[in-house]
Design a protein around this motif. Structure first.
Motif, PDB file in Angstrom:
ATOM      1  N   HIS A 141       0.853  -1.194   0.000  1.00 55.45           N
ATOM      2  CA  HIS A 141       0.000   0.000   0.000  1.00 55.45           C
ATOM      3  C   HIS A 141       0.886   1.240   0.000  1.00 55.45           C
ATOM      4  O   HIS A 141       1.870   1.311   0.748  1.00 55.45           O
ATOM      5  CB  HIS A 141      -0.926   0.017   1.217  1.00 55.45           C
ATOM      6  CG  HIS A 141      -1.909  -1.116   1.231  1.00 55.45           C
ATOM      7  ND1 HIS A 141      -2.872  -1.279   0.257  1.00 55.45           N
ATOM      8  CD2 HIS A 141      -2.068  -2.152   2.097  1.00 55.45           C
ATOM      9  CE1 HIS A 141      -3.590  -2.354   0.516  1.00 55.45           C
ATOM     10  NE2 HIS A 141      -3.119  -2.906   1.625  1.00 55.45           N
ATOM     11  N   ASP A 142       0.527   2.190  -0.835  1.00 57.78           N
ATOM     12  CA  ASP A 142       1.339   3.396  -0.928  1.00 57.78           C
ATOM     13  C   ASP A 142       1.306   4.154   0.396  1.00 57.78           C
ATOM     14  O   ASP A 142       0.237   4.277   1.022  1.00 57.78           O
ATOM     15  CB  ASP A 142       0.822   4.293  -2.050  1.00 57.78           C
ATOM     16  CG  ASP A 142       1.812   5.387  -2.390  1.00 57.78           C
ATOM     17  OD1 ASP A 142       2.792   5.088  -3.099  1.00 57.78           O
ATOM     18  OD2 ASP A 142       1.611   6.533  -1.937  1.00 57.78           O
ATOM     19  N   PRO A 143       2.447   4.651   0.831  1.00 58.67           N
ATOM     20  CA  PRO A 143       2.489   5.364   2.119  1.00 58.67           C
ATOM     21  C   PRO A 143       1.536   6.546   2.195  1.00 58.67           C
ATOM     22  O   PRO A 143       1.068   6.898   3.286  1.00 58.67           O
ATOM     23  CB  PRO A 143       3.948   5.819   2.209  1.00 58.67           C
ATOM     24  CG  PRO A 143       4.700   4.828   1.385  1.00 58.67           C
ATOM     25  CD  PRO A 143       3.784   4.470   0.258  1.00 58.67           C
ATOM     26  N   THR A 184       8.801   7.297   3.153  1.00 60.29           N
ATOM     27  CA  THR A 184       7.928   7.008   2.015  1.00 60.29           C
ATOM     28  C   THR A 184       8.717   6.429   0.853  1.00 60.29           C
ATOM     29  O   THR A 184       8.335   5.405   0.262  1.00 60.29           O
ATOM     30  CB  THR A 184       7.203   8.289   1.574  1.00 60.29           C
ATOM     31  OG1 THR A 184       6.363   8.745   2.638  1.00 60.29           O
ATOM     32  CG2 THR A 184       6.359   8.034   0.338  1.00 60.29           C
ATOM     33  N   GLU A 185       9.829   7.063   0.518  1.00 60.24           N
ATOM     34  CA  GLU A 185      10.625   6.604  -0.617  1.00 60.24           C
ATOM     35  C   GLU A 185      11.314   5.277  -0.326  1.00 60.24           C
ATOM     36  O   GLU A 185      11.446   4.430  -1.213  1.00 60.24           O
ATOM     37  CB  GLU A 185      11.658   7.669  -0.992  1.00 60.24           C
ATOM     38  CG  GLU A 185      11.060   8.892  -1.652  1.00 60.24           C
ATOM     39  CD  GLU A 185      10.236   8.534  -2.879  1.00 60.24           C
ATOM     40  OE1 GLU A 185      10.747   7.800  -3.750  1.00 60.24           O
ATOM     41  OE2 GLU A 185       9.073   8.960  -2.954  1.00 60.24           O
ATOM     42  N   VAL A 236       9.390  -2.239  -4.728  1.00 61.58           N
ATOM     43  CA  VAL A 236       9.737  -2.484  -6.130  1.00 61.58           C
ATOM     44  C   VAL A 236      10.832  -3.544  -6.233  1.00 61.58           C
ATOM     45  O   VAL A 236      10.792  -4.419  -7.109  1.00 61.58           O
ATOM     46  CB  VAL A 236      10.169  -1.165  -6.801  1.00 61.58           C
ATOM     47  CG1 VAL A 236      10.796  -1.429  -8.163  1.00 61.58           C
ATOM     48  CG2 VAL A 236       8.976  -0.234  -6.953  1.00 61.58           C
ATOM     49  N   ALA A 237      11.813  -3.483  -5.346  1.00 64.91           N
ATOM     50  CA  ALA A 237      12.887  -4.480  -5.359  1.00 64.91           C
ATOM     51  C   ALA A 237      12.349  -5.878  -5.065  1.00 64.91           C
ATOM     52  O   ALA A 237      12.746  -6.862  -5.707  1.00 64.91           O
ATOM     53  CB  ALA A 237      13.963  -4.101  -4.342  1.00 64.91           C
ATOM     54  N   ILE A 238      11.432  -5.987  -4.119  1.00 63.43           N
ATOM     55  CA  ILE A 238      10.858  -7.293  -3.769  1.00 63.43           C
ATOM     56  C   ILE A 238      10.026  -7.841  -4.920  1.00 63.43           C
ATOM     57  O   ILE A 238      10.067  -9.045  -5.221  1.00 63.43           O
ATOM     58  CB  ILE A 238      10.022  -7.166  -2.481  1.00 63.43           C
ATOM     59  CG1 ILE A 238      10.937  -6.869  -1.292  1.00 63.43           C
ATOM     60  CG2 ILE A 238       9.213  -8.427  -2.221  1.00 63.43           C
ATOM     61  CD1 ILE A 238      10.202  -6.559  -0.008  1.00 63.43           C
ATOM     62  N   ASP A 241      -1.079  -0.985  -4.521  1.00 62.27           N
ATOM     63  CA  ASP A 241      -1.274   0.356  -5.062  1.00 62.27           C
ATOM     64  C   ASP A 241      -0.068   1.252  -4.790  1.00 62.27           C
ATOM     65  O   ASP A 241      -0.161   2.476  -4.904  1.00 62.27           O
ATOM     66  CB  ASP A 241      -2.544   0.992  -4.495  1.00 62.27           C
ATOM     67  CG  ASP A 241      -2.539   1.064  -2.971  1.00 62.27           C
ATOM     68  OD1 ASP A 241      -1.474   0.848  -2.359  1.00 62.27           O
ATOM     69  OD2 ASP A 241      -3.605   1.331  -2.381  1.00 62.27           O
ATOM     70  N   THR A 242       1.043   0.638  -4.427  1.00 62.10           N
ATOM     71  CA  THR A 242       2.256   1.399  -4.145  1.00 62.10           C
ATOM     72  C   THR A 242       2.776   2.047  -5.422  1.00 62.10           C
ATOM     73  O   THR A 242       2.918   1.382  -6.449  1.00 62.10           O
ATOM     74  CB  THR A 242       3.341   0.482  -3.554  1.00 62.10           C
ATOM     75  OG1 THR A 242       2.802  -0.202  -2.425  1.00 62.10           O
ATOM     76  CG2 THR A 242       4.551   1.289  -3.130  1.00 62.10           C
TER      77      THR A 242
END
Length: 289
Positions: A36-38, A49-50, A57-59, A82-83
């Motif tokens: 989930h997006d921060p 957040t970043e 994304v790495a996972i 939704d990240t």
């Protein structure tokens, strides 16, 4: 845990179990809310957040590559998260005092240490669909293969054009390195080869599938060229060559698949040449009668 998974993929230690452990890593990340997006959660600092976006994304990429190697489903869908992608920022720009105004000023046209990761993630949905298609239990539809192929080829062309437009720095600090370029090109083309290779044998009998045969050979040639040591290689290219020689997982299986594809194509071309010679001789004999 991410570094441990990368170590397994590159060293071959428990490499056969990478897909299992990568799935556990993915579910651990989801239990932490990284899917989930921060901005949709509690208020966080830009730094946190970043970091969460980069980690997610790495996972996702680790899980996708492990699934492609194992011939298994990634067990993740774009609807499951939704990240947002990480912003194009250098690591030194991310501090506890970094403000939101700084994060929004840097565009994709400028190189940062996150440029390769951000650019590669733009094709994640297409590559995820490819891995699901080639590893599903039902036979894939050729129309879907062509659609995904068009998307991936377009993404690869735009991706490599953008990355090559950045300044060059063999240490990847102030510009993109040869290691990053070769790795991204390998990732994109191994998905393209995996997508079309199942149709290669059918293409020998059905001309409708000839595009898959040609695309498989082109992707195999590109992959094989990455495994050819260049004269006077740069420091980062030496590291990439060493990874190809000593690495395991995709770094060992990819050249095997590429070389086998090129070998089969060469054998078939020689057989076609012999058949054409025999047909020509027969026609000449009939003309003499």
């Amino acid at each position: 845990m991410c570094l441990l998974e990368l170590a397994k993929q590159t060293t071959g230690v428990a490499g056969d179990l990478t897909w299992i452990s990568a799935g556990g890593l993915l579910r651990a990340a989801m239990s932490m809310g990284l899917n989930h997006d921060p901005e949709n959660l509690v208020k966080m600092t830009p730094l946190r957040t970043e970091l969460r976006r980069r980690l997610w994304v790495a996972i996702l990429e680790i899980n996708l590559q492990a699934s492609l190697d194992a011939g298994a489903l990634p067990l993740i869908s774009p609807r499951d998260f939704d990240t947002r992608p990480p912003r194009n920022l250098d690591e030194q720009d991310l501090t506890a005092e970094t403000g939101q105004d700084v994060l929004s000023d840097i565009g994709l046209g400028s190189y940062t240490q996150t440029s390769a990761q951000t650019a590669l993630f733009e094709s994640f949905a297409t590559r995820l669909a490819i891995v699901n298609l080639v590893n599903q239990s039902d036979p894939p539809e050729y129309r879907e293969t062509l659609r995904l192929s068009d998307d991936l080829v377009s993404s690869t062309r735009a991706l490599m054009q953008r990355l090559r437009s950045y300044p060059r720095d063999e240490y990847g600090v102030s510009g993109i390195s040869s290691f990053q370029l070769h790795l991204v090109e390998m990732i994109m083309n191994r998905h393209l080869l995996a997508l079309h290779l199942p149709w290669w044998n059918d293409a020998l009998r059905n001309p409708i599938h000839y595009y898959s045969r040609k695309t498989s050979v082109d992707a195999a040639r590109t992959l094989a060229s990455l495994y050819r040591t260049a004269p006077n290689p740069s420091p980062s290219l030496i590291d990439f060559d060493r990874l190809l020689v000593c690495g395991s997982g995709p770094f060992r299986s990819t050249p095997v698949h590429a070389c086998l594809t090129l070998t089969l194509e060469y054998i078939h071309l020689k057989e076609e040449e012999q058949n054409n010679k025999g047909l020509t001789s027969l026609l000449e004999a009939l003309n003499l009668m």
